[in-house]
Scaffold this active site. Sequence first.
Site, PDB file in Angstrom:
ATOM      1  CE1 TYR A  18      40.498   0.668   7.313  1.00 25.40           C
ATOM      2  CE2 TYR A  18      40.253   1.663   9.292  1.00 25.40           C
ATOM      3  CZ  TYR A  18      40.933   1.348   8.394  1.00 25.40           C
ATOM      4  OH  TYR A  18      42.251   1.527   8.855  1.00 25.40           O
ATOM      5  CB  CYS A  19      34.177  -1.129   3.412  1.00 29.68           C
ATOM      6  SG  CYS A  19      32.717  -2.132   2.764  1.00 29.68           S
ATOM      7  N   PRO A  20      31.400  -0.682   5.662  1.00 26.94           N
ATOM      8  CG  PRO A  20      29.144  -1.286   5.791  1.00 26.94           C
ATOM      9  CD  PRO A  20      30.643  -1.481   6.396  1.00 26.94           C
ATOM     10  N   GLY A  21      31.210   2.061   6.014  1.00 31.32           N
ATOM     11  CA  GLY A  21      31.028   3.298   6.919  1.00 31.32           C
ATOM     12  C   GLY A  21      30.733   4.574   5.959  1.00 31.32           C
TER      13      GLY A  21
ATOM     14  CG  ASP B 259      37.769   1.862   2.985  1.00 32.59           C
ATOM     15  OD1 ASP B 259      38.791   0.904   2.937  1.00 32.59           O
ATOM     16  OD2 ASP B 259      36.398   1.395   2.673  1.00 32.59           O
TER      17      ASP B 259
END
Lengths: 76, 128
Positions: A13-16, A40
């Site tokens: 998920y953000c910011p991955g 995502d």
Amino acid sequence: MSERKIIDARGTYCPGPLMELIAGIKQIEVGDELEVLSTDEGSANDIPEWVNKVGHELVGTTQEGDVWHVVVRKAK
Amino acid sequence: MSKVSIIITSGSREKLQFAAMMASVAAVSAYEVTVFLSMNAMPYFANTHEGGAPTEGELGRLMEEKNVPDFMELFEQAVELGDAKIYPCSMAMDVMGIHKDDVKPFLAEPLGLTKFMSMAEGGQCWSF
């Protein structure tokens, strides 16, 4: 001849996905491309914003099923 | 370069997570990022700390179940990929009885509030 590498950030998920892209960009040459795979949607929308802000080049964004493919060219 | 300063005093999973997201994304987006750790955020950055942070509500619980980036890794990426500076509060360290060798190696030198306020002047400031 430019190269394109794939960064598989599916499932995170953000910011991955963005952070994985940035880590990848540091390791490639100017003119080479990275293709980020993300499930995502927020990251798929956010990565082009980052690319514009810092001055790289967005090659394109496509969606296949629930996976977004965001292709970025290192410009500097 | 525009400045983003982030003060973290909460020990909740959600607030640490969002602060880490903001620090990392700002740091890799051409902002000069300064993070100041104090109060209940500080113990997580001690080398002796183990385990995650307690959740406040539903989003925190959902994050535990899903593959959300670990907040400590995001803070470390903010430093490594974006040159963020993460300062432990010298007062909090005094209260905890710890020294600079007792905190995560990616942290900057301990800092006092007066200096942090000088560094934050003229930029965005966010608190969590």
